[in-house]
Scaffold this motif. Structure first.
Motif, PDB file in Angstrom:
ATOM      1  N   UNK A 143       0.817  -1.215   0.000  1.00  0.00           N
ATOM      2  CA  UNK A 143       0.000   0.000   0.000  1.00  0.00           C
ATOM      3  C   UNK A 143       0.855   1.271   0.000  1.00  0.00           C
ATOM      4  N   UNK A 144       0.333   2.315  -0.654  1.00  0.00           N
ATOM      5  CA  UNK A 144       0.975   3.627  -0.623  1.00  0.00           C
ATOM      6  C   UNK A 144       0.510   4.293   0.669  1.00  0.00           C
ATOM      7  N   UNK A 145       1.431   4.695   1.562  1.00  0.00           N
ATOM      8  CA  UNK A 145       1.007   5.311   2.828  1.00  0.00           C
ATOM      9  C   UNK A 145       0.226   6.605   2.555  1.00  0.00           C
ATOM     10  N   UNK A 146      -0.811   6.896   3.391  1.00  0.00           N
ATOM     11  CA  UNK A 146      -1.682   8.057   3.144  1.00  0.00           C
ATOM     12  C   UNK A 146      -0.920   9.360   2.898  1.00  0.00           C
ATOM     13  N   UNK A 147       0.181   9.582   3.624  1.00  0.00           N
ATOM     14  CA  UNK A 147       0.882  10.867   3.457  1.00  0.00           C
ATOM     15  C   UNK A 147       1.703  10.935   2.169  1.00  0.00           C
ATOM     16  N   UNK A 148       1.828   9.798   1.456  1.00  0.00           N
ATOM     17  CA  UNK A 148       2.563   9.810   0.185  1.00  0.00           C
ATOM     18  C   UNK A 148       1.623   9.810  -1.016  1.00  0.00           C
ATOM     19  N   UNK A 149       0.295   9.777  -0.713  1.00  0.00           N
ATOM     20  CA  UNK A 149      -0.627   9.636  -1.843  1.00  0.00           C
ATOM     21  C   UNK A 149      -0.616  10.824  -2.781  1.00  0.00           C
ATOM     22  N   UNK A 150      -0.452  12.042  -2.235  1.00  0.00           N
ATOM     23  CA  UNK A 150      -0.436  13.186  -3.140  1.00  0.00           C
ATOM     24  C   UNK A 150       0.800  13.192  -4.019  1.00  0.00           C
ATOM     25  N   UNK A 151       1.904  12.674  -3.487  1.00  0.00           N
ATOM     26  CA  UNK A 151       3.098  12.509  -4.325  1.00  0.00           C
ATOM     27  C   UNK A 151       2.797  11.602  -5.519  1.00  0.00           C
ATOM     28  N   UNK A 152       2.169  10.472  -5.205  1.00  0.00           N
ATOM     29  CA  UNK A 152       1.865   9.497  -6.247  1.00  0.00           C
ATOM     30  C   UNK A 152       0.904  10.088  -7.266  1.00  0.00           C
ATOM     31  N   UNK A 153      -0.156  10.757  -6.742  1.00  0.00           N
ATOM     32  CA  UNK A 153      -1.123  11.400  -7.645  1.00  0.00           C
ATOM     33  C   UNK A 153      -0.417  12.363  -8.587  1.00  0.00           C
ATOM     34  N   UNK A 154       0.451  13.192  -8.011  1.00  0.00           N
ATOM     35  CA  UNK A 154       1.135  14.202  -8.800  1.00  0.00           C
ATOM     36  C   UNK A 154       1.937  13.548  -9.917  1.00  0.00           C
ATOM     37  N   UNK A 155       2.640  12.458  -9.543  1.00  0.00           N
ATOM     38  CA  UNK A 155       3.520  11.821 -10.503  1.00  0.00           C
ATOM     39  C   UNK A 155       2.745  11.245 -11.677  1.00  0.00           C
ATOM     40  N   UNK A 156       1.633  10.551 -11.360  1.00  0.00           N
ATOM     41  CA  UNK A 156       0.909   9.887 -12.438  1.00  0.00           C
ATOM     42  C   UNK A 156       0.006  10.837 -13.202  1.00  0.00           C
ATOM     43  N   UNK A 157      -0.358  11.970 -12.583  1.00  0.00           N
ATOM     44  CA  UNK A 157      -1.303  12.844 -13.258  1.00  0.00           C
ATOM     45  C   UNK A 157      -0.648  14.065 -13.889  1.00  0.00           C
ATOM     46  N   UNK A 158       0.614  14.310 -13.573  1.00  0.00           N
ATOM     47  CA  UNK A 158       1.299  15.472 -14.150  1.00  0.00           C
ATOM     48  C   UNK A 158       1.262  15.424 -15.673  1.00  0.00           C
ATOM     49  N   UNK A 159       1.501  14.237 -16.223  1.00  0.00           N
ATOM     50  CA  UNK A 159       1.489  14.082 -17.680  1.00  0.00           C
ATOM     51  C   UNK A 159       0.166  14.543 -18.271  1.00  0.00           C
ATOM     52  N   UNK A 160      -0.920  14.158 -17.630  1.00  0.00           N
ATOM     53  CA  UNK A 160      -2.247  14.532 -18.128  1.00  0.00           C
ATOM     54  C   UNK A 160      -2.433  16.037 -18.168  1.00  0.00           C
ATOM     55  N   UNK A 161      -1.928  16.731 -17.136  1.00  0.00           N
ATOM     56  CA  UNK A 161      -2.044  18.189 -17.115  1.00  0.00           C
ATOM     57  C   UNK A 161      -1.269  18.807 -18.266  1.00  0.00           C
ATOM     58  N   UNK A 162      -0.057  18.290 -18.508  1.00  0.00           N
ATOM     59  CA  UNK A 162       0.732  18.837 -19.619  1.00  0.00           C
ATOM     60  C   UNK A 162       0.019  18.590 -20.951  1.00  0.00           C
ATOM     61  N   UNK A 163      -0.579  17.407 -21.102  1.00  0.00           N
ATOM     62  CA  UNK A 163      -1.280  17.133 -22.361  1.00  0.00           C
ATOM     63  C   UNK A 163      -2.472  18.083 -22.543  1.00  0.00           C
ATOM     64  N   UNK A 164      -3.093  18.480 -21.416  1.00  0.00           N
ATOM     65  CA  UNK A 164      -4.189  19.446 -21.499  1.00  0.00           C
ATOM     66  C   UNK A 164      -3.643  20.794 -21.991  1.00  0.00           C
ATOM     67  N   UNK A 165      -2.467  21.150 -21.484  1.00  0.00           N
ATOM     68  CA  UNK A 165      -1.814  22.383 -21.929  1.00  0.00           C
ATOM     69  C   UNK A 165      -1.469  22.285 -23.419  1.00  0.00           C
ATOM     70  N   UNK A 166      -0.977  21.112 -23.849  1.00  0.00           N
ATOM     71  CA  UNK A 166      -0.668  20.898 -25.272  1.00  0.00           C
ATOM     72  C   UNK A 166      -1.901  21.179 -26.116  1.00  0.00           C
ATOM     73  N   UNK A 167      -3.042  20.634 -25.686  1.00  0.00           N
ATOM     74  CA  UNK A 167      -4.294  20.795 -26.436  1.00  0.00           C
ATOM     75  C   UNK A 167      -4.630  22.272 -26.619  1.00  0.00           C
ATOM     76  N   UNK A 168      -4.464  23.039 -25.549  1.00  0.00           N
ATOM     77  CA  UNK A 168      -4.754  24.466 -25.646  1.00  0.00           C
ATOM     78  C   UNK A 168      -3.724  25.224 -26.466  1.00  0.00           C
ATOM     79  N   UNK A 169      -2.449  24.964 -26.179  1.00  0.00           N
ATOM     80  CA  UNK A 169      -1.359  25.689 -26.862  1.00  0.00           C
ATOM     81  C   UNK A 169      -1.334  25.460 -28.362  1.00  0.00           C
ATOM     82  N   UNK A 170      -1.887  24.296 -28.786  1.00  0.00           N
ATOM     83  CA  UNK A 170      -1.839  23.968 -30.209  1.00  0.00           C
ATOM     84  C   UNK A 170      -2.459  25.079 -31.037  1.00  0.00           C
ATOM     85  N   UNK A 171      -3.459  25.784 -30.477  1.00  0.00           N
ATOM     86  CA  UNK A 171      -4.122  26.839 -31.238  1.00  0.00           C
ATOM     87  C   UNK A 171      -3.250  28.088 -31.346  1.00  0.00           C
TER      88      UNK A 171
END
Lengths: 215, 215, 215, 215
Positions: A143-171
């Motif tokens: 298990x990922x300890x509760x206090x490390x969960x935001x670290x894990x979230x950030x790591x796996x979801x950072x890519x998604x945020x950048x791709x959202x930026x890509x979608x916008x910047x493309x214009x």
């Protein structure tokens, strides 16, 4: 459903998708000018191919890292995995669209890269869903300890945020947005796996002796 | 990442790439002259198909030999493996280009074969990277003794050097350069595995009794 | 090389080839007459698809039966397996050629079916090579006793002989020769596995209790 | 034949088929109007893609649930599995036909959706055959008790009945019939697995501790 068959199916889909990418490089036969000329016109196809290849490659690596730690495969996990794959298999088609429309430029080039970014964002939503699912109690071997969960979230979801930026910047600029996608790929290739996420790997490779020589 | 999933993914990519090769043999439907005529014009496609098929087949065999001896899968190994596959999946497209342009001849035929050689050279760079990675201390189940490392390097990298020669020679004679690629395939099919490289295999097949009947 | 990876790679190739078969059923978009008319013209594609599908399916079943009994994977076996796959992956293309040329009839239809038979014959040569290889002492987990070898040879090579007949008969009647290929498929689907060949399976399923309910 | 290789081959076919689906989304290159216009015209392709993707995804999940409980793989089971796959690999082609003909409407749209329904019905016949086969004594690791067999039949065959209805309804309204196919997919994604069918899963996951967190 055992984890092994989930992995086997997903690996099959990743392998087919990454191989179909190369079909976008298909060269027109004789009768379309000299071969050098035909190949020169295809430069956006080469750029898009390399970026998409490493993007799928990295999704595959990260997918394994997440799934290898899963304790029980539930219907919800299968559904989230299908959402991920729904977008993964569209990547070759989206890459082909970018390859065709980036060269001519104009609004069509911008729209093509924006949609490419949207496909990668959709893929990230599926991936983030699997990551979020795996953070709940009792679902992972280590298990990922509760206090490390935001670290894990950030790591796996950072890519998604950048791709959202890509979608916008493309214009604003299609080539810049595509380049940003390449930066994400390079980042994930060379990042060091955060210690908290190595738990699953550690469990898995516990049988081997001695430390690996590189990270 | 466990070795098994690296192998499963790579095998999937090899399997799809080797199957897509055959699509270059697709026969045009009625209305392009007699079938015998259509098929006769395609002779470069048959030659290129057989050479590429055995080339991919041999890469797969050698890839297994290397990877079966790996102790821990690191990020660097995954990256080198992706570089190898980046070029492997382009082989069907490059083969199709050779099939289309070899018949007409001229500079385009030379350029097509040179690029085919360049793709195989790129593939060899990825392969050589994996080989070099595996020679470092602590990375393999059965280590290659320091005094045998140059033997191992030579064996795994010789193909790459020949492909570099193919790339250059193509500008002198496209058919001769393509033929040289075929010679590499035939050589690797029939070579005896050097004893030093059998270590991994030995470890792996230790459970079975009695010697194999051929090499 | 362990047997598992030989099977995984071969299964991948069989799976891709059997799926590509269906692409021969692709329907032309609007603008080529009514859909009913477009589909009606494609009847040879449906016949060829079903025959080729079960032919590849049966090769896969028989391939497994042979390989599951292999004790040590040698270079020669890998080479024979590649020869088998070299022809397996051409089956979708050959099926597409039959689908295109059978309808118009004439010499082209005969030539198309003859070449289809030739591809299946080539596949049988690879298959027969693997069978012959496996009959030698020390190569299988459960050896085939010397007095049963001709039985085994006959069983695995009979298909190849019929495909040779198909190749010749095609020049007399293309539809009859294609139908003969279908008969081979039906025969292998419903035949009972000869007892001598069940050895490997028996070894493999020894862990389960009670007899299977059908053969 | 061991269950593992049956699963590996089937997973490969499912993976290739689900990936080929995306090729129906291929976007025409520049010269066919603005990209926005080209994409807008393709709306039936997006709808058909999502429905077919989840339909294949669910077949895969249900296929695993059935096969993971199989004790001995017989020739008859292999044949029924091939019948299932015979229709699965046609789904991408049928999806492409719906994508092409739904937009123009008229009788061709109705016929296209009816044939799509017929392919799914054929797939269900193969699936129902496997389910029926598995209900007989001695064929499964955890037998389905006689009084629960009609429950199991209903669950695995309900989809087939709805697909038969889709085939008929298509001649009344093509979009409504296609929508009904989507409803089947949504239903199977979110249904709770009937307790009687969890036997196989229970046997399989018995090694893990604690209950799964969702159904």
């Amino acid at each position: 459903m055992d984890r092994g068959r989930l992995e086997a199916f997903s690996d099959g889909v990743f392998a087919v998708a990454i191989t179909l990418l190369a079909l976008n490089l298909t060269v027109a036969g004789p009768g379309h000018g000299t071969l050098a000329h035909v190949l020169g016109r295809q430069w956006p196809a080469y750029v898009a191919y390399v970026i998409s290849f490493f993007t799928i490659g990295i999704i595959w690596v990260n997918h394994h890292m997440l799934v290898s730690n899963v304790r029980v495969v539930t219907r919800l996990l299968l559904f989230l995995n299908l959402v991920l794959l729904l977008f993964v298999v569209v990547i070759p088609v989206a890459t082909g669209m970018v390859a065709d429309y980036l060269g001519p430029g104009g609004f069509d080039a911008k729209l093509a890269v924006a949609l490419y970014g949207a496909v990668l964002t959709g893929m990230s939503v599926g991936f983030g869903g699997i990551a979020e699912w795996s953070l709940r109690e009792g679902r992972t071997l280590v298990p990922v300890p509760p206090d490390k969960r935001w670290n894990a979230r950030l790591r796996f979801m950072a890519g998604g945020l950048v791709y959202l930026v890509v979608t916008g910047c493309a214009f604003l600029s299609a080539p810049a947005a595509l380049g940003l996608t390449g930066v994400v790929a390079v980042y994930y290739i060379f990042e060091r796996t955060p210690a908290v996420l190595k738990a699953g790997q550690a469990a898995e490779t516990a049988g081997s002796t001695g430390p690996p020589q590189d990270g």
